[in-house]
Design an enzyme around this catalytic site. Structure first.
Site, PDB file in Angstrom:
ATOM      1  CG  ASN A 147      -0.243  -0.931   2.449  1.00 17.15           C
ATOM      2  OD1 ASN A 147       0.905  -0.266   2.486  1.00 17.15           O
ATOM      3  ND2 ASN A 147      -1.108  -0.625   3.489  1.00 17.15           N
ATOM      4  NE  ARG A 285       3.056   2.358  11.850  1.00 14.89           N
ATOM      5  CZ  ARG A 285       2.265   2.089  10.194  1.00 14.89           C
ATOM      6  NH1 ARG A 285       1.472   3.302   9.869  1.00 14.89           N
ATOM      7  NH2 ARG A 285       1.526   1.174   9.807  1.00 14.89           N
ATOM      8  CD  GLN A 314      -4.156   4.352  13.913  1.00 20.63           C
ATOM      9  OE1 GLN A 314      -3.166   5.315  13.457  1.00 20.63           O
ATOM     10  NE2 GLN A 314      -4.289   3.454  13.455  1.00 20.63           N
ATOM     11  CG  HIS A 333      -4.120   4.083   9.674  1.00 19.65           C
ATOM     12  ND1 HIS A 333      -3.389   3.449  10.922  1.00 19.65           N
ATOM     13  CD2 HIS A 333      -3.755   4.144   8.701  1.00 19.65           C
ATOM     14  CE1 HIS A 333      -2.129   3.086   9.749  1.00 19.65           C
ATOM     15  NE2 HIS A 333      -2.878   3.630   9.082  1.00 19.65           N
TER      16      HIS A 333
HETATM   17  P1  NDP Z   1      10.128   1.891   2.992  1.00 18.19           P
HETATM   18  O1  NDP Z   1      11.005   0.927   4.214  1.00 18.19           O
HETATM   19  O2  NDP Z   1      10.172   2.157   2.078  1.00 18.19           O
HETATM   20  O3  NDP Z   1      10.707   3.593   3.632  1.00 18.19           O
HETATM   21  C1  NDP Z   1      10.993   3.824   5.394  1.00 18.19           C
HETATM   22  C2  NDP Z   1      12.188   4.808   4.798  1.00 18.19           C
HETATM   23  O4  NDP Z   1      11.970   5.682   6.295  1.00 18.19           O
HETATM   24  C3  NDP Z   1      13.330   4.501   4.097  1.00 18.19           C
HETATM   25  O5  NDP Z   1      14.067   4.773   3.251  1.00 18.19           O
HETATM   26  C4  NDP Z   1      14.501   4.540   5.716  1.00 18.19           C
HETATM   27  O6  NDP Z   1      15.018   4.206   6.000  1.00 18.19           O
HETATM   28  C5  NDP Z   1      13.797   6.056   6.067  1.00 18.19           C
HETATM   29  N1  NDP Z   1      13.761   6.659   8.087  1.00 18.19           N
HETATM   30  C6  NDP Z   1      13.528   4.818   8.590  1.00 18.19           C
HETATM   31  N2  NDP Z   1      14.447   5.878   9.536  1.00 18.19           N
HETATM   32  C7  NDP Z   1      14.731   6.626   9.555  1.00 18.19           C
HETATM   33  C8  NDP Z   1      15.112   7.830  10.558  1.00 18.19           C
HETATM   34  N3  NDP Z   1      15.426   8.019  11.679  1.00 18.19           N
HETATM   35  N4  NDP Z   1      15.563   8.936   9.218  1.00 18.19           N
HETATM   36  C9  NDP Z   1      15.176   9.402   8.472  1.00 18.19           C
HETATM   37  N5  NDP Z   1      14.693   8.597   7.294  1.00 18.19           N
HETATM   38  C10 NDP Z   1      14.487   7.167   8.173  1.00 18.19           C
HETATM   39  O7  NDP Z   1       8.569   2.098   3.753  1.00 18.19           O
HETATM   40  P2  NDP Z   1       7.467   2.721   2.984  1.00 18.19           P
HETATM   41  O8  NDP Z   1       7.754   4.346   2.520  1.00 18.19           O
HETATM   42  O9  NDP Z   1       6.561   1.445   2.182  1.00 18.19           O
HETATM   43  O10 NDP Z   1       6.651   3.067   4.069  1.00 18.19           O
HETATM   44  C11 NDP Z   1       7.105   3.932   5.819  1.00 18.19           C
HETATM   45  C12 NDP Z   1       6.071   3.484   6.973  1.00 18.19           C
HETATM   46  O11 NDP Z   1       5.153   4.381   6.136  1.00 18.19           O
HETATM   47  C13 NDP Z   1       5.950   2.549   7.177  1.00 18.19           C
HETATM   48  O12 NDP Z   1       6.796   1.761   8.134  1.00 18.19           O
HETATM   49  C14 NDP Z   1       4.028   2.964   8.119  1.00 18.19           C
HETATM   50  O13 NDP Z   1       5.001   2.764   9.630  1.00 18.19           O
HETATM   51  C15 NDP Z   1       3.781   3.982   7.451  1.00 18.19           C
HETATM   52  N6  NDP Z   1       2.719   3.122   6.164  1.00 18.19           N
HETATM   53  C16 NDP Z   1       1.340   4.017   6.579  1.00 18.19           C
HETATM   54  C17 NDP Z   1       0.692   4.365   5.972  1.00 18.19           C
HETATM   55  C18 NDP Z   1      -0.945   4.033   6.061  1.00 18.19           C
HETATM   56  O14 NDP Z   1      -1.746   3.614   5.875  1.00 18.19           O
HETATM   57  N7  NDP Z   1      -1.233   5.603   6.782  1.00 18.19           N
HETATM   58  C19 NDP Z   1       0.228   2.718   5.277  1.00 18.19           C
HETATM   59  C20 NDP Z   1       2.168   1.910   5.154  1.00 18.19           C
HETATM   60  C21 NDP Z   1       3.126   2.604   5.014  1.00 18.19           C
HETATM   61  P3  NDP Z   1      16.598   3.279   5.200  1.00 18.19           P
HETATM   62  O15 NDP Z   1      16.178   2.386   4.625  1.00 18.19           O
HETATM   63  O16 NDP Z   1      16.687   3.857   4.061  1.00 18.19           O
HETATM   64  O17 NDP Z   1      17.398   3.336   6.258  1.00 18.19           O
END
Ligand code: NDP
Length: 400
Positions: A147, A285, A314, A333
């Protein structure tokens, strides 16, 4: 044979749908970047139907029962007297959606000696105490990418609706008014603004790509830098820290997982470093933001607007301050649980279950915790520890 305990959100108050707004949803071949779509051997549902609420059962009952397993589905997940707590002690597999999370705290994991697998039907496994899962050897898997684009679309919608003041203008129509000055007194163009994402993973990068045609200046910060070719293609400015980025952005969108490094990242101190009158959009989140700091910043004008669909816990209590703070565009959400997304994550859960019962490896990109440590997507994007503290507050929603 396994007992599978599945927590889903309630059915619609008006009853389970008898028909749907559109007949067929588009069929996608691959995710952007090439990752393969969920590929179970079979599905027992029609894509586009409501699968994420109790009666939808993620389309799993026929498959599980045909193979001799037991499926228990409930929405009653909070408090010691919940169906979830009663059914947990002999469950081998727990399935939960982030929209209506069954918080798998250390205490609950301790009460579930047979628990071996926690599946997130969606993305974001912070509702599981990942440290406790590592310590107990519980595997945690989610349906990576299912998603991400759903959320990216939602982020763009929320940025536009905040900056252009859409929701209050819509309200005037519904109230029978034609109050143009009231509508536009807080309405701007996005064009020319600086927009930055905290996290440029699947969602963050998709947001940047979708905003590019709006002629905005694009910024990002992340633990790993994007390829130089992507930075050039989108004319991105990379910032080594979130503090450096928020100083110059008119709009900030948060797209990281919740883990100990990001918990309460947007507190009073960081919000004070943002441009006065910036907009903050958080579909990642709720707990990445300090609840009261956001409400304070909206009241005193440091933030011009806040939107998102994620809360903590939630469901949030009825008196949660984000329900009543000024200039917000909050929804429950929902961004990652469109009917389109449900078809993908229901298929992804089925794929994970098929692998588990066939003793085949779960795709590496789906793994968050395995063999006592962060693995796969979890090893790349999370840090070890627990972010479920305070989740017991979700029981307050039940109380009148
Ligand atoms: P990804 O894993 O593709 O992307 C997350 C990114 O966040 C990665 O590039 C990661 O960095 C980066 N990151 C992690 N920690 C840090 C930090 N401390 N500072 C800066 N960047 C950081 O996941 P998605 O993009 O698919 O999803 C992200 C989040 O969105 C999910 O974990 C979830 O919590 C939320 N989400 C919400 C949904 C909703 O319905 N509202 C649905 C889907 C997701 P790197 O990997 O480079 O270390």
């Amino acid at each position: 044979m396994a007992k599978v305990l599945c927590v889903l959100y309630d059915d619609p108050v008006g009853g389970y749908p008898k028909s749907y707004a559109i007949g067929t949803i588009p069929k996608l071949d691959r995710y952007p970047g090439g990752q393969a779509m969920p590929s179970p051997k079979q599905i027992d549902f029609k894509p586009g139907e409501l699968l994420g609420s109790v009666s939808g059962e993620l389309g799993l009952r026929k498959f599980l029962e045909a193979n001799g397993h037991t499926l228990v589905v409930t929405s009653d997940k909070d408090g010691d007297d919940s169906v979830f707590d009663r059914e947990l002690p002999d469950a081998e597999i727990v399935i939960s959606q982030p929209f209506w999370p069954a918080y798998l705290t250390a205490a609950r994991i301790a009460k579930a000696p047979k628990l071996k697998l926690a599946i997130t039907a969606g993305i974001g496994s912070d509702h599981v105490d990942l440290q406790a899962a590592m310590d107990r050897g519980v595997t945690v898997a989610e349906v990576t990418y299912c998603n991400s684009i759903s959320v990216a679309e939602h982020v763009v919608m929320m940025i536009l609706s905040l900056v252009r003041n859409y929701i209050p203008s819509y309200d005037w129509v519904v109230k029978g008014g034609w109050n143009i000055a009231d509508c536009v007194a807080r309405s701007y163009d996005v064009e020319g603004m600086s927009v930055g994402t905290v996290g440029a993973g699947r969602i963050g990068l998709a947001v940047l790509r979708r905003l590019k045609p709006f002629d905005v200046r694009l910024h990002y910060t992340d633990r790993h830098r994007l390829p130089a070719a992507t930075e050039q293609e989108l004319n991105l400015v990379f910032h080594p820290s979130v503090e450096a980025m928020v100083r110059i952005c008119d709009v900030v969108t948060i797209n990281t997982p919740l883990h100990p490094e990001t918990e309460h990242m947007f507190n009073d101190a960081l919000i004070a470093k943002m441009k006065r009158g910036a907009y903050l959009v958080n579909t990642a989140r709720g707990k990445i933001c300090d609840r009261d700091a956001v409400a304070r910043a909206l009241r005193d004008g440091q933030l011009a607007g806040y939107a998102g669909d994620v809360w903590f816990p939630q469901p949030p209590p009825k008196d949660h301050p984000w329900r009543s703070m000024p200039n917000h565009g909050m929804t429950p959400h929902v961004s990652g649980t469109s009917l389109s997304a449900q078809a993908r994550y229901a298929a992804g859960v089925r794929e994970i279950l098929e692998c588990w019962f066939d003793r085949k490896a779960i795709r590496n990109e789906y793994l968050i915790v395995k063999d006592g440590k962060l693995a796969g997507a979890g090893a790349h994007s999370y840090s070890a520890g627990n972010a479920t503290g305070g989740s017991e507050e979700a029981a307050k929603f039940k109380k009148k």
